[in-house]
Design a protein around this motif. Structure first.
Motif, PDB file in Angstrom:
ATOM      1  N   LEU A  28       0.873  -1.156   0.101  1.00 39.05           N
ATOM      2  CA  LEU A  28      -0.070  -0.045  -0.080  1.00 39.05           C
ATOM      3  C   LEU A  28       0.963   1.178   0.025  1.00 39.05           C
ATOM      4  N   LYS A  29       1.940   1.333   0.888  1.00 35.85           N
ATOM      5  CA  LYS A  29       2.843   2.273   0.671  1.00 35.85           C
ATOM      6  C   LYS A  29       3.386   2.588  -0.742  1.00 35.85           C
ATOM      7  N   ILE A  32      -0.224   3.157  -3.160  1.00 31.52           N
ATOM      8  CA  ILE A  32      -1.197   4.365  -2.691  1.00 31.52           C
ATOM      9  C   ILE A  32      -0.296   5.404  -2.009  1.00 31.52           C
ATOM     10  N   PHE A  33       0.257   5.305  -0.883  1.00 29.45           N
ATOM     11  CA  PHE A  33       0.564   6.282  -0.252  1.00 29.45           C
ATOM     12  C   PHE A  33       1.635   7.069  -0.859  1.00 29.45           C
ATOM     13  N   ALA A  50      -4.224   5.267   1.668  1.00 24.85           N
ATOM     14  CA  ALA A  50      -3.923   3.746   1.941  1.00 24.85           C
ATOM     15  C   ALA A  50      -4.983   2.992   2.893  1.00 24.85           C
TER      16      ALA A  50
END
Length: 158
Positions: A28-29, A32-33, A50
């Protein structure tokens, strides 16, 4: 992998950022992040993105599992749709709140970090745990908790 997430966490950000499901965290990092942070420069928005992505993934899993639930359980699951979204949005808000305390009320942040390690863990658990039912309610309604306890009888699920 998870490394005793609740037992060693010294804060909400430590729990989600260093302890809980590192594989998903890294995914997710990257997905998205970081792109959200690079595009907007807004850390809380990247964090929220995230967590919402994780929430969407969990909702899809619950909806998929619901298809295999007995018909009498399906209505209970439908009534609990989006509980997990609420859970993850709440966790994002807790993470951001912890950062706001550090930024705008530094003495309180320093006090929290100065607590003895067991107290930091206890405070973290007390902050995160009340929201657990938002995460587990759809799973319980779908009968997944009972199914898991039948598959793994040596694991006590309360």
């Amino acid at each position: 992998p998870m490394r005793y997430p609740m037992v060693y966490s010294q804060g909400v950000n430590d729990f989600w950022g260093r302890r809980w499901n590192r594989t998903v965290h890294r995914f997710l990092k990257r997905l998205i992040f970081n792109p959200t942070l690079n595009a907007t420069g807004v850390r809380w928005l990247a964090t929220l993105g995230a967590f919402i992505a994780s929430a969407a993934f969990h909702e899809v899993l619950v909806n998929h599992a619901m298809r295999f639930s007995p018909p009498e359980l399906r209505e209970g699951v439908r009534q609990r749709l989006y509980y997990q979204v609420l859970f993850f949005v709440t966790q994002a808000m807790l993470c951001y709140g912890e950062r706001l305390i550090d930024r705008f009320i530094p003495p309180l942040g320093r006090l929290a970090r100065a607590l003895p390690y067991p107290m930091q863990v206890l405070v973290t658990a007390l902050v995160i745990s009340p929201f657990g039912p938002l995460f587990t309610a759809p799973l319980e309604a779908a009968g997944l908790v009972v199914s898991i306890s039948r598959l793994f009888p040596s694991v006590v699920v309360a």
